[in-house]
Motif scaffolding. Structure first.
Motif, PDB file in Angstrom:
ATOM      1  N   ALA A 196       0.829  -1.211   0.000  1.00  0.00           N
ATOM      2  CA  ALA A 196       0.000   0.000   0.000  1.00  0.00           C
ATOM      3  C   ALA A 196       0.860   1.257   0.000  1.00  0.00           C
ATOM      4  O   ALA A 196       0.436   2.309  -0.482  1.00  0.00           O
ATOM      5  N   LEU A 197       2.083   1.156   0.524  1.00  0.00           N
ATOM      6  CA  LEU A 197       2.966   2.316   0.568  1.00  0.00           C
ATOM      7  C   LEU A 197       3.337   2.802  -0.822  1.00  0.00           C
ATOM      8  O   LEU A 197       3.701   3.967  -1.001  1.00  0.00           O
ATOM      9  N   ALA A 198       3.249   1.932  -1.818  1.00  0.00           N
ATOM     10  CA  ALA A 198       3.597   2.337  -3.191  1.00  0.00           C
ATOM     11  C   ALA A 198       2.550   3.246  -3.802  1.00  0.00           C
ATOM     12  O   ALA A 198       2.800   3.870  -4.832  1.00  0.00           O
ATOM     13  N   GLY A 199       1.367   3.336  -3.178  1.00  0.00           N
ATOM     14  CA  GLY A 199       0.293   4.125  -3.757  1.00  0.00           C
ATOM     15  C   GLY A 199       0.082   5.476  -3.104  1.00  0.00           C
ATOM     16  O   GLY A 199      -0.801   6.223  -3.523  1.00  0.00           O
ATOM     17  N   VAL A 200       0.879   5.800  -2.074  1.00  0.00           N
ATOM     18  CA  VAL A 200       0.723   7.105  -1.408  1.00  0.00           C
ATOM     19  C   VAL A 200       1.568   8.096  -2.209  1.00  0.00           C
ATOM     20  O   VAL A 200       2.741   8.329  -1.921  1.00  0.00           O
ATOM     21  N   TRP A 201       0.962   8.721  -3.211  1.00  0.00           N
ATOM     22  CA  TRP A 201       1.731   9.349  -4.285  1.00  0.00           C
ATOM     23  C   TRP A 201       1.029  10.579  -4.830  1.00  0.00           C
ATOM     24  O   TRP A 201      -0.201  10.619  -4.926  1.00  0.00           O
ATOM     25  N   ARG A 202       1.839  11.587  -5.159  1.00  0.00           N
ATOM     26  CA  ARG A 202       1.361  12.769  -5.860  1.00  0.00           C
ATOM     27  C   ARG A 202       2.191  12.950  -7.127  1.00  0.00           C
ATOM     28  O   ARG A 202       3.408  12.735  -7.124  1.00  0.00           O
ATOM     29  N   ARG A 203       1.538  13.348  -8.194  1.00  0.00           N
ATOM     30  CA  ARG A 203       2.193  13.499  -9.492  1.00  0.00           C
ATOM     31  C   ARG A 203       3.342  14.519  -9.404  1.00  0.00           C
ATOM     32  O   ARG A 203       3.122  15.679  -9.025  1.00  0.00           O
ATOM     33  N   PRO A 204       4.579  14.132  -9.763  1.00  0.00           N
ATOM     34  CA  PRO A 204       5.690  15.088  -9.761  1.00  0.00           C
ATOM     35  C   PRO A 204       5.483  16.189 -10.798  1.00  0.00           C
ATOM     36  O   PRO A 204       4.858  15.962 -11.842  1.00  0.00           O
ATOM     37  N   THR A 205       6.002  17.371 -10.519  1.00  0.00           N
ATOM     38  CA  THR A 205       5.884  18.481 -11.479  1.00  0.00           C
ATOM     39  C   THR A 205       6.781  18.255 -12.693  1.00  0.00           C
ATOM     40  O   THR A 205       6.483  18.733 -13.786  1.00  0.00           O
ATOM     41  N   ASP A 206       7.879  17.524 -12.500  1.00  0.00           N
ATOM     42  CA  ASP A 206       8.799  17.209 -13.591  1.00  0.00           C
ATOM     43  C   ASP A 206       8.365  15.899 -14.240  1.00  0.00           C
ATOM     44  O   ASP A 206       8.414  14.841 -13.611  1.00  0.00           O
ATOM     45  N   ARG A 207       7.945  15.941 -15.496  1.00  0.00           N
ATOM     46  CA  ARG A 207       7.454  14.732 -16.167  1.00  0.00           C
ATOM     47  C   ARG A 207       8.547  13.692 -16.386  1.00  0.00           C
ATOM     48  O   ARG A 207       8.257  12.520 -16.630  1.00  0.00           O
ATOM     49  N   ASP A 208       9.815  14.084 -16.326  1.00  0.00           N
ATOM     50  CA  ASP A 208      10.917  13.139 -16.491  1.00  0.00           C
ATOM     51  C   ASP A 208      11.339  12.501 -15.169  1.00  0.00           C
ATOM     52  O   ASP A 208      12.211  11.640 -15.152  1.00  0.00           O
ATOM     53  N   ALA A 209      10.739  12.936 -14.062  1.00  0.00           N
ATOM     54  CA  ALA A 209      11.144  12.448 -12.738  1.00  0.00           C
ATOM     55  C   ALA A 209      10.729  10.993 -12.542  1.00  0.00           C
ATOM     56  O   ALA A 209       9.736  10.533 -13.114  1.00  0.00           O
TER      57      ALA A 209
END
Length: 455
Positions: A196-209
Motif C-alpha cells: 500500500a505504501l507504493a500508492g501514497v503518491w502525488r504526481r511530480p511536477t517534472d514529467r521526467d522524474a
C-alpha cells in the motif's frame, strides 16, 4: 467520507499482530448493514477501542468516555462481498497507532450538537463499522486534528493514500510511472513489505522524474522510510547528472529494503523500465524489463527489425554475469535471471489496488524460442506475443514466490557488479527501479517467513 470502526478490547488483542506488524486487517460487514455503504470508494478509517469490560455497541453518552481512538488506517479499495456468504468485508491498510488516544466523549465535546448525535449513532452500530457522511467526516477529523495536533502529518499522509493521483494510458510519463509503480509493488511484495505504501503518491511536477519522486513519506517510525542508505550512497547526489535518482528505505527492524528509482533519460528518449531485485544475503539478482500488451490484452507485435531483438541481446549479456553454482544454496531452476513482462494495462487505475498488474512474465531464452515458434507466426515476417500465442508463462504470484525461495536469480554477483549493471542499463536508455534487500536471515529462516501466514 470516513469510516469509524469500534473494537472490543478482546478484538484488539486478537488482531494485535495484524495491527502492529502487518499493519492491515479485514473487518466483516453483515449483509443487513450493507445499505449504509452506498459510497464504497477509498476512505480514511478511525479505529476506536473500548476499555476492558465495556460492552459493545455503546448505548449511552457515559459509555463514550470508555471508547478511545487508538488506531488510524485507510480503506483503499471497495468493500467486497464474501464469496461464501451474504456478508461483506473491508480491508483496512496502513494501520498506525495513535500515540495519545482520544475518547469519543472528548471528540463529541468539540463538535456541534447534531454532529455529536451523529457520532453517537455511528458508535452504536452493531456491526462495529459505520461510514460517516462527508460533512460529518470532515467535522470529526477536524476535531481529532484540534485535540491531537501531532497527528496532522499522519492524517495528511493517509488522506493522500485515499486520494492518490491516478495514471492514464495516454501520456508517456504516466505509462512509465505505471511501470515503475508496478515494479515497486513487485519488490515490496517480494520483500513482504506493505505494498500500500507504493500508492501514497502525488504526481511530480517534472514529467521526467522517477515515480519515487512523487511518493509521500510515511511520518511514523513504524514504517521507517529512512533518508540514509547503505548500498546507494552517492547515487542521489549527482551519480546521474543527466537525470535524477530517488531513494527510499524500508525496514521492519530486522530487514532493510533500499529502493533506488533512476531516470537519466528524458521521456522521449527512454526505451523502457527495468525492475532489478537483489538479495544481498545470497548475492543474487533478478531483472524484469517491461513491455506493453495491446489494448484489451491484444498481443504485442514484434517486427523483424524491432528493437526488442537488440534488447534481448543485451539481457542475455546480463545473464552472463552469473556464475555456475558451487553450493546447494546457489542452485537455480535455470541460468535465466532476466525476464520480460508483457504487462496487460487496463483503463482502470486504482492506487489502492496493491497487486502488480497482470501480464506474461517470460525468461529471455524462452522468448528466443517463442520468436521462432509457429505459434507466434503472423502472415508477414513479424511475430505476435500474447495470451493466445504463449501457452506457458509465469504469473505475478509464481514469479514472486520463485524469487523469494531463491529458485530463480543470478549466482555470485556482488554489489559492485550490480552497480555496473545498473549503470549499463541506465546508459542504454532504460529507466530503472533497483531494490536491495539485506538481512541476517538464513535461507531456511527466509523460507519459513515467506511461507508463514502468521504475523
Amino acid at each position: 467520507m470516513a469510516y469509524i470502526i469500534i473494537l472490543a478490547k478482546e478484538d484488539e488483542k486478537e488482531l494485535h499482530g495484524k495491527l502492529t506488524i502487518r499493519q492491515s486487517f479485514t473487518w466483516n460487514i453483515p449483509g443487513r448493514s450493507r445499505r449504509n455503504f452506498d459510497e464504497i470508494g477509498p476512505n480514511l478509517t478511525l479505529i476506536f477501542v473500548a476499555d476492558d469490560g465495556q460492552k459493545l455497541p455503546i448505548g449511552n453518552k457515559s459509555d463514550m468516555e470508555k471508547v478511545s481512538l487508538a488506531w488510524v488506517g485507510a480503506i483503499l479499495s471497495g468493500i467486497h462481498q464474501k464469496s461464501t456468504s451474504l456478508d461483506y468485508r473491508a480491508r483496512i491498510k496502513l494501520v498506525r497507532k495513535v500515540s495519545r488516544p482520544v475518547s469519543l466523549a472528548d471528540l463529541a465535546r468539540v463538535l456541534r450538537k447534531h454532529e455529536e448525535r451523529a457520532l453517537q449513532v455511528a458508535a452504536m452500530e452493531p456491526s462495529g463499522i459505520y461510514p460517516l457522511a462527508k460533512d460529518m467526516a470532515r467535522a470529526t477529523l477536524g476535531a481529532v486534528r484540534y485535540l491531537r495536533p501531532e497527528m496532522n502529518e499522519l492524517l495528511d499522509f493517509l488522506e493522500v493514500a485515499v486520494n492518490s493521483d491516478s495514471l492514464d494510458l495516454v501520456s508517456p510519463e504516466d505509462q512509465f510511472w505505471r511501470e515503475e509503480r508496478d515494479a515497486m509493488r513487485t519488490v515490496l511484495r517480494i520483500g513482504q513489505f506493505s505494498t500500500a505504501l507504493a500508492g501514497v503518491w502525488r504526481r511530480p511536477t517534472d514529467r521526467d522524474a522517477p515515480y519515487l519522486a512523487g511518493l509521500i513519506r510515511d511520518p511514523t517510525e513504524a514504517a521507517l522510510m529512512e533518508h540514509d542508505t547503505r548500498f546507494f550512497d552517492g547515487w542521489a547526489g549527482g551519480k546521474y547528472p543527466q537525470g535524477r535518482c530517488d531513494i527510499q528505505v524500508f525496514t521492519d527492524g530486522a530487514r532493510r529494503l533500499e529502493i533506488a528509482n533512476v531516470n537519466a533519460t528524458p521521456i522521449e528518449g527512454r526505451l523502457g523500465t527495468d525492475l532489478i531485485y537483489y538479495h544481498h544475503g545470497t548475492h543474487s539478482f533478478t531483472l524484469v524489463q517491461y513491455k506493453k500488451l495491446g489494448q484489451a490484452g491484444r498481443p504485442m507485435y514484434v517486427g523483424p527489425n524491432d528493437r526488442l531483438h537488440v534488447q534481448i541481446d543485451r539481457l542475455e549479456a546480463v545473464n552472463m554475469k552469473s556464475r555456475a553454482p558451487d553450493a546447494a544454496r546457489d542452485w537455480r531452476l535455470s541460468s535465466d535471471h532476466c525476464f520480460i513482462k508483457l504487462a496487460h494495462w487496463t483503463e482502470e487505475d486504482s492506487a489502492g489496488d496493491a497487486a502488480p498488474t497482470n501480464g506474461l512474465i517470460l525468461p529471455v531464452t524462452y522468448i528466443r524460442l517463442l520468436l521462432r515458434d509457429s505459434a507466434t507466426a503472423t502472415r508477414g515476417e513479424g511475430r505476435n506475443l500474447g495470451y493466445e500465442q504463449v501457452e506457458r508463462y509465469l504469473t505475478n504470484s509464481q514469479f514472486i514466490e520463485l524469487v523469494q525461495d531463491g529458485f530463480i536469480g543470478s549466482v555470485g554477483v556482488d554489489v559492485e557488479t550490480l552497480r555496473n549493471i545498473v549503470d549499463e542499463r541506465v546508459e542504454q536508455g532504460q529507466g530503472t527501479l533497483v531494490a536491495i534487500e539485506a538481512s541476517d536471515e538464513t535461507p531456511s529462516e527466509r523460507r519459513r517467513r515467506n511461507h508463514s501466514r502468521s504475523a
